[in-house]
Every structure is written in structure tokens, then in C-alpha cells.
Motif scaffolding. Structure first.
Motif, PDB file in Angstrom:
ATOM      1  N   ASN A   1       2.754   1.171   0.669  1.00 40.35           N
ATOM      2  CA  ASN A   1       3.560  -0.551  -0.287  1.00 40.35           C
ATOM      3  C   ASN A   1       4.753  -1.042   0.145  1.00 40.35           C
ATOM      4  OD1 ASN A   1       3.616  -1.802  -2.717  1.00 40.35           O
ATOM      5  ND2 ASN A   1       4.350  -0.756  -3.903  1.00 40.35           N
TER       6      ASN A   1
ATOM      7  N   SER B   1       6.455  -7.219   6.032  1.00 35.30           N
ATOM      8  CA  SER B   1       5.242  -7.348   5.915  1.00 35.30           C
ATOM      9  C   SER B   1       4.657  -8.390   7.827  1.00 35.30           C
ATOM     10  CB  SER B   1       4.948  -9.162   5.700  1.00 35.30           C
ATOM     11  OG  SER B   1       6.570  -9.618   5.707  1.00 35.30           O
TER      12      SER B   1
ATOM     13  N   ASN C   1       1.001  -2.811   9.438  1.00 35.05           N
ATOM     14  CA  ASN C   1       0.192  -2.809   9.113  1.00 35.05           C
ATOM     15  C   ASN C   1      -0.346  -1.477  10.091  1.00 35.05           C
ATOM     16  OD1 ASN C   1      -2.780  -2.735   7.527  1.00 35.05           O
ATOM     17  ND2 ASN C   1      -3.830  -3.571   9.511  1.00 35.05           N
TER      18      ASN C   1
ATOM     19  N   SER D   1      -3.982   2.986   4.086  1.00 33.40           N
ATOM     20  CA  SER D   1      -4.129   1.689   3.894  1.00 33.40           C
ATOM     21  C   SER D   1      -2.457   1.130   3.929  1.00 33.40           C
ATOM     22  CB  SER D   1      -5.004   1.055   2.672  1.00 33.40           C
ATOM     23  OG  SER D   1      -4.269   0.866   1.105  1.00 33.40           O
TER      24      SER D   1
ATOM     25  N   LEU E   1       0.093  -2.153   2.028  1.00 35.85           N
ATOM     26  CA  LEU E   1       0.418  -3.480   1.036  1.00 35.85           C
ATOM     27  C   LEU E   1       1.335  -3.809   1.270  1.00 35.85           C
ATOM     28  CD1 LEU E   1      -1.731  -1.735  -1.845  1.00 35.85           C
ATOM     29  CD2 LEU E   1      -1.806  -3.506  -1.042  1.00 35.85           C
TER      30      LEU E   1
ATOM     31  N   ASP F   1      -3.894  -7.298  -5.614  1.00 39.78           N
ATOM     32  CA  ASP F   1      -3.773  -6.943  -4.330  1.00 39.78           C
ATOM     33  C   ASP F   1      -3.609  -5.654  -4.903  1.00 39.78           C
ATOM     34  OD1 ASP F   1      -4.759  -9.567  -2.869  1.00 39.78           O
ATOM     35  OD2 ASP F   1      -2.457  -9.955  -1.908  1.00 39.78           O
ATOM     36  N   PHE F   2      -2.668  -5.141  -5.535  1.00 40.87           N
ATOM     37  CA  PHE F   2      -2.113  -3.202  -5.519  1.00 40.87           C
ATOM     38  C   PHE F   2      -3.466  -2.939  -5.929  1.00 40.87           C
ATOM     39  CE2 PHE F   2      -0.728   0.012  -7.932  1.00 40.87           C
ATOM     40  CZ  PHE F   2       0.015   0.341  -6.814  1.00 40.87           C
TER      41      PHE F   2
ATOM     42  N   GLU G   1      -7.219  -2.460  -3.436  1.00 40.30           N
ATOM     43  CA  GLU G   1      -7.366  -1.611  -2.799  1.00 40.30           C
ATOM     44  C   GLU G   1      -6.956  -0.149  -3.282  1.00 40.30           C
ATOM     45  OE1 GLU G   1      -7.217  -0.734   0.756  1.00 40.30           O
ATOM     46  OE2 GLU G   1      -6.904  -2.652   0.396  1.00 40.30           O
TER      47      GLU G   1
END
Length: 318
Positions: A271, A275, A280, A291, A293, A300-301, A304
Motif C-alpha cells: 500500500n 504510482s 505494480n 497485490s 495498491l 479500492d482498499f 482488494e
């Protein structure tokens, strides 16, 4: 554009753009040494022609169009409430940054170089700078460089939140959230971010153990393993980790737990405010996270975390 693959995932190293902000004192000019993670820097340019915006604070110099994207430009010295020297020696530049899926430019007095630094050599900020708006909450860490000088690593996210340009999306109907049980370990060097994630995880039904960096995260894992032994995977259901942290970053932390039989089966979600397109891939394919984030969108949090939890549960039942 900077090469994102220079620093190997899990190496516990980062690269910083070293930039300078000068302050006019009574009888001399003082040089402030600052850094920002290369992974947040799109490019560094000369100051473009800016369009002024009416009714904004004076530290927002204006906006400009960068290849079809309108970008606000902040004068860091003005935001810090620093008296700028009137000197022809300054070589002002705009550092175009990208994080939390926004682009913003910061005017600095000089962009010096790129430094590679081990996170072990970065200490958390435990002081007040006395530089107006720049309190210790805006510094993620400090490290010593040549001539025993100190470089301060800016927490650009908190700066931008302060400016009102970006705000986390925390609105959600908490009554509609899926509920889970067990313990979650969360790692983040920002107290604000940690509190936000803790609140979210508790809303989902988890009890939460907190750590401020990868070193403390490993220590908390050892404590939990000491208490629960073989039953740890039934108790500790998920780990949520920031990437940028002093002492040990999130990728290096992930590499350490993935090589430990006791911990490697516990799902881990990154997290982070980083970005750009490479992160990713680094987080999931290279570091082994379930994943990745980008901070912070509550919807979204939750979605996921729920997806990762259900996938893990079905794998264990299967």
C-alpha cells in the motif's frame, strides 16, 4: 525519464534526487539539502511559462501544460516560508513528481545529482526543523552525506495534502463492508497513514498489530511466532505494508518473509503512494506481494483486501 530498474527489488536501496533550497540569512546564504525518491520523479525541467491562478496561496506559482496534462507548480521555498536569496547563482528547476496518481511540479533552487542510499542509513526524523511549514511530519527520514552534512528526505504526500491539492478518498458505507476475523500486521512509517489503514482493517473485523518499518515488522512477526508457533497462519491472516520506510523498505521486508517458512504463506499487500507504471510489477512479480495498491482510496482498499482474503481462504480450503 528515469530508469526504474536500476535499484534491484529487495536490495533495501533507494535512489534519491538530491536538490537544494537556499535561504537568505542576515549575513550569509544557507544551503538546505533535500531529497525525493527517484521513483516519484517523472522528469526535471527548467521553469516553463506558467499561467497564474487567481485566489490561490502565493506558493502556488501557477499551472502549465506538459504534453497535454495540466500540472500545478509549487514553489517549495515559499511554502517553507524561507526568504529566498536574490542571487544569479541559483539554477532553479521544476521537479515533476508523480505519486498517488497525481502529477505536481515543485520549484527548487538547484537539482544536484542522483544518490543511491541504503535504507539502513536513513534515520526517522525526530526533530523540528524550525523552517516554518516544514515540521518533522513533512520529513520521512534523514541521512548523512559527504562532509558530514545532513540530507532531509521530504514527505511529498503530506506536503500535497497540506496544500489541498490531493486528499485521500476515505468516504465509504462502513455497513456494507465484508467482515473477517484474525490479526493483520500493518507497516508504515507515517503515523497518519498507519492510523488510516488501522481504522480500515478494524472496520473489516481484524485486530491490528502495527510496525513503523520493515525492521520492526520482522520483530513483530517473531513475537507473534513466539506466541502462536505453528498456528501463526491461522491467526495472522494478512500483512499490509508501505514501500518507502527507513531502516528496511517494504520490498526488502517482503523478500525476508518470503524466504522464511513460518511467514511466507501469509498474504501481503503493498500500500504505497508510488504510482508509476513499474511499481505494480516490482511489488507483485518481483517482491512477491499478492497485490499493489496506490494510497489512498478506501473503496479500492477494502475491495482488494477482501479479494486477497477470499482467494487465500479458498486456496487453504482446497
Amino acid at each position: 525519464m528515469f530508469d526504474e530498474n536500476i535499484v534491484k527489488t529487495g536490495s533495501n536501496e533507494m535512489e534519491l534526487v538530491d536538490f537544494r533550497i537556499f535561504k537568505q540569512g542576515h549575513d550569509k546564504i544557507y544551503e538546505g539539502i533535500y531529497g525525493v525518491n527517484v521513483s516519484k520523479v517523472r522528469e526535471i525541467i527548467k521553469i516553463p511559462s506558467l499561467t497564474e491562478l487567481p485566489g490561490v496561496p502565493d506558493y502556488i506559482e501557477g499551472i502549465f501544460d506538459l504534453r497535454g496534462v495540466v500540472i500545478p507548480v509549487v514553489n517549495l521555498a515559499k511554502w517553507m516560508q524561507i526568504t529566498e536569496p536574490e542571487s544569479s547563482l541559483l539554477k532553479p528547476r521544476v521537479i515533476i513528481t508523480e505519486f498517488s496518481n497525481i502529477l505536481i511540479g515543485f520549484i527548487v533552487h538547484e537539482a544536484k545529482r542522483i544518490r543511491r542510499i541504503n535504507w539502513k542509513d536513513i534515520e526517522p526524523a525526530t526533530f523540528s526543523t524550525g523552517s516554518g511549514a516544514l515540521d518533522k511530519g513533512k520529513i520521512t527520514g534523514v541521512t548523512r552525506i559527504e562532509n558530514d552534512e545532513v540530507l532531509l528526505i521530504l514527505d511529498l504526500e503530506s506536503v500535497v495534502e497540506d496544500l489541498g491539492i490531493y486528499a485521500p478518498k476515505t468516504e465509504l458505507d462502513f455497513g456494507s463492508i465484508e467482515k473477517f476475523s484474525g490479526t493483520a500486521l500493518i507497516l508504515d512509517d507515517s503515523m497518519t497513514a498507519r492510523r488510516r489503514v488501522k481504522d480500515m482493517m478494524q472496520q473489516m473485523g481484524f485486530s491490528v498489530v502495527e510496525a513503523k518499518d520493515g525492521v520492526e515488522g520482522l520483530s513483530k512477526l517473531e513475537e507473534l511466532a513466539g506466541v502462536y508457533g505453528e498456528n501463526l497462519p491461522q491467526v495472522l491472516k494478512i500483512i499490509v505494508s508501505d514501500v518507502e520506510m527507513p531502516q528496511m523498505d517494504g520490498f526488502h521486508f517482503a523478500a525476508r518473509i518470503k524466504e522464511d517458512e513460518r511467514f511466507k504463506g501469509i498474504p501481503l499487500i503493498f500500500n504505497s503512494s508510488l504510482s508509476n507504471e513499474f511499481m505494480n510489477e516490482k511489488g507483485v512479480q518481483e517482491a512477491g506481494g499478492e497485490s499493489y495498491l496506490v494510497k489512498f482510496n478506501a473503496s479500492d482498499f477494502f475491495n482488494e483486501v477482501a479479494k486477497v482474503m477470499k482467494k487465500d481462504q479458498s486456496q487453504k480450503q482446497g
